[in-house]
Scaffold this motif. Sequence first.
Motif, PDB file in Angstrom:
ATOM      1  N   ASP A   1      -4.404  -2.162   0.285  1.00  0.00           N
ATOM      2  CA  ASP A   1      -4.607  -3.415  -0.424  1.00  0.00           C
ATOM      3  C   ASP A   1      -4.214  -3.261  -1.895  1.00  0.00           C
ATOM      4  O   ASP A   1      -3.597  -4.162  -2.491  1.00  0.00           O
ATOM      5  N   GLU A   2      -4.573  -2.133  -2.504  1.00  0.00           N
ATOM      6  CA  GLU A   2      -4.224  -1.896  -3.913  1.00  0.00           C
ATOM      7  C   GLU A   2      -2.712  -1.800  -4.086  1.00  0.00           C
ATOM      8  O   GLU A   2      -2.164  -2.320  -5.069  1.00  0.00           O
ATOM      9  N   ALA A   3      -2.036  -1.150  -3.166  1.00  0.00           N
ATOM     10  CA  ALA A   3      -0.574  -1.049  -3.251  1.00  0.00           C
ATOM     11  C   ALA A   3       0.057  -2.431  -3.214  1.00  0.00           C
ATOM     12  O   ALA A   3       0.984  -2.738  -3.983  1.00  0.00           O
ATOM     13  N   ALA A   4      -0.434  -3.293  -2.327  1.00  0.00           N
ATOM     14  CA  ALA A   4       0.097  -4.652  -2.232  1.00  0.00           C
ATOM     15  C   ALA A   4      -0.187  -5.441  -3.511  1.00  0.00           C
ATOM     16  O   ALA A   4       0.680  -6.171  -4.021  1.00  0.00           O
ATOM     17  N   ALA A   5      -1.395  -5.303  -4.048  1.00  0.00           N
ATOM     18  CA  ALA A   5      -1.756  -6.023  -5.272  1.00  0.00           C
ATOM     19  C   ALA A   5      -0.931  -5.535  -6.457  1.00  0.00           C
ATOM     20  O   ALA A   5      -0.499  -6.329  -7.299  1.00  0.00           O
ATOM     21  N   ALA A   6      -0.701  -4.226  -6.540  1.00  0.00           N
ATOM     22  CA  ALA A   6       0.092  -3.672  -7.639  1.00  0.00           C
ATOM     23  C   ALA A   6       1.543  -4.130  -7.553  1.00  0.00           C
ATOM     24  O   ALA A   6       2.168  -4.443  -8.570  1.00  0.00           O
ATOM     25  N   ARG A   7       2.089  -4.184  -6.334  1.00  0.00           N
ATOM     26  CA  ARG A   7       3.463  -4.697  -6.161  1.00  0.00           C
ATOM     27  C   ARG A   7       3.546  -6.153  -6.585  1.00  0.00           C
ATOM     28  O   ARG A   7       4.480  -6.575  -7.271  1.00  0.00           O
ATOM     29  N   GLU A   8       2.564  -6.944  -6.170  1.00  0.00           N
ATOM     30  CA  GLU A   8       2.545  -8.356  -6.530  1.00  0.00           C
ATOM     31  C   GLU A   8       2.444  -8.533  -8.047  1.00  0.00           C
ATOM     32  O   GLU A   8       2.971  -9.501  -8.611  1.00  0.00           O
TER      33      GLU A   8
END
Length: 507
Positions: free
Chosen positions: A142-149
């Motif tokens: 989830d953090e990886a997705a949020a950081a990419r966004e």
Amino acid sequence: MTKPLLLPESYWIASTEAPTHPPVEGRVEAQVAVVGGGIAGLCTAWEIARAGRSVAVIEAGRIVAGVTGNTTAKLTAQHGSIYAHLRDAFGPEAARHYADAQTGAVEHVAALASELGIDCEFERVPAFTYAEDESGVEALRDEAAAAREAGLDAEFTTETGLPFPVAGAVRVADQAQFHPRRFLLALAADLTARGGKIYEQSRVVELESEDGGHVLTVDGGSQVRCDEVVIATQFPVIDRLKLFARLTPHRELVVAAPIPESADPGGMYLTGEEHMRSVRTAPFGDGRRLLIVTGEAFTTGDPGTADRLERLTAWTAERFGATEIAYRWAAQDYTTSDRVPFIGALSGEDGVYVACGFGGWGMSNGVAAARLIADTMRGTPPAWAELFGPGRFHLLKEAGRLAASQGKVVKHLIGDRLGRPTPSDPDDLQRGEGAVMRVDGALRAVYRDEDGGLHTLSAACTHLGCVVGFNDAERTWECPCHGSRFSTRGAVLQGPAAAPLDRHPHE
């Protein structure tokens, strides 16, 4: 067996020499006064001087020798699980603004080091947040997705350079690490070349308004008169907004050991497991790197620091085979109740700015603070300034952390006065030991030095009166409420306290 003590200097301090600067004497004038000589203060002062304004830095001790001199010096936009938190609590735009501020800070340091020719061991490396336990994998995805966004070059991976397997990690490319003292001492030299003034050994104890400006009074009575003032002291020593209620102190231990270059894990690493573990390396010469491991996070004043140091040392040896510990020190910072630093102008206080609550990420947040404050003074605040505004308050989102923090304060203000553990008699203390106990009916902080002498002080922190605790690895008295630290003789080592612990005649 005698337990290890922390050494008086970090690697960053031990490997650099700094010129001394005079204390404030008489009455000094500047257009802008910056209180605090760490990364936030010096970078802010430099930005102001570059804009052509007169500026004075006032430091209670020596510049780049406090919190900044004891950092692990990761210069990265990846701050643990911050982006998923920001997205969920405040929306995707808040996460993007935070990422913009941090990424801009990393690139600003790179640009300044190049522009000024600063040899500060600046290295580009990836940053990882990892978990060994499978239970942490979903949160990392989830953090990886949020950081990419949010705009970072982030990905979820199970591959790292660590010498042990992980269940998963967030990898953010093209981050940096550097030698903070080399960078900031060079910046300080350029600051003075531009006409800026630096004053050391000058603890600010009062701020007053005068004739449309401000007057700072330091211990001893000397003063600095300025039009605008920046409080960049990690914890605001002048706290008109009472931000202390929304700042929680935490301290971490650091051990550093030389390893072969071939054993370099090739990046910066962080996990919240095992009371936090942070790993990076630095150039050390002779085909070696200095492995720097931080961890065992705790609240100032909590007992058992020496035991924590032993655990961190054992973990470093077990995981990396690094047994030749060359340096041992500690780092301290504060986290805000919504996990975003307080940076910017204080509402209702014309010309007063603050920078604090960096949450362990002072390198990028300190540089971001300098850019935000300097640009705001010029009338061109960055798009992300509102996110960091110190006047913000999100009751529902901060309530849980605020309640926990204030509950702890109440415990130490009231609960600690109702009963204390043994020893109950100063004669029970061994050499090098300290304890809070009742002496003549009052709580006292009692320490027996290596020569057998007793040193008895009031146990009430001079900031707001919380009962201090003894740090047995650093042999200091520490306030668990707001992070003030004192020597065994009572001298202030770290604020927000400005006055020493009161001495008691019992010896």
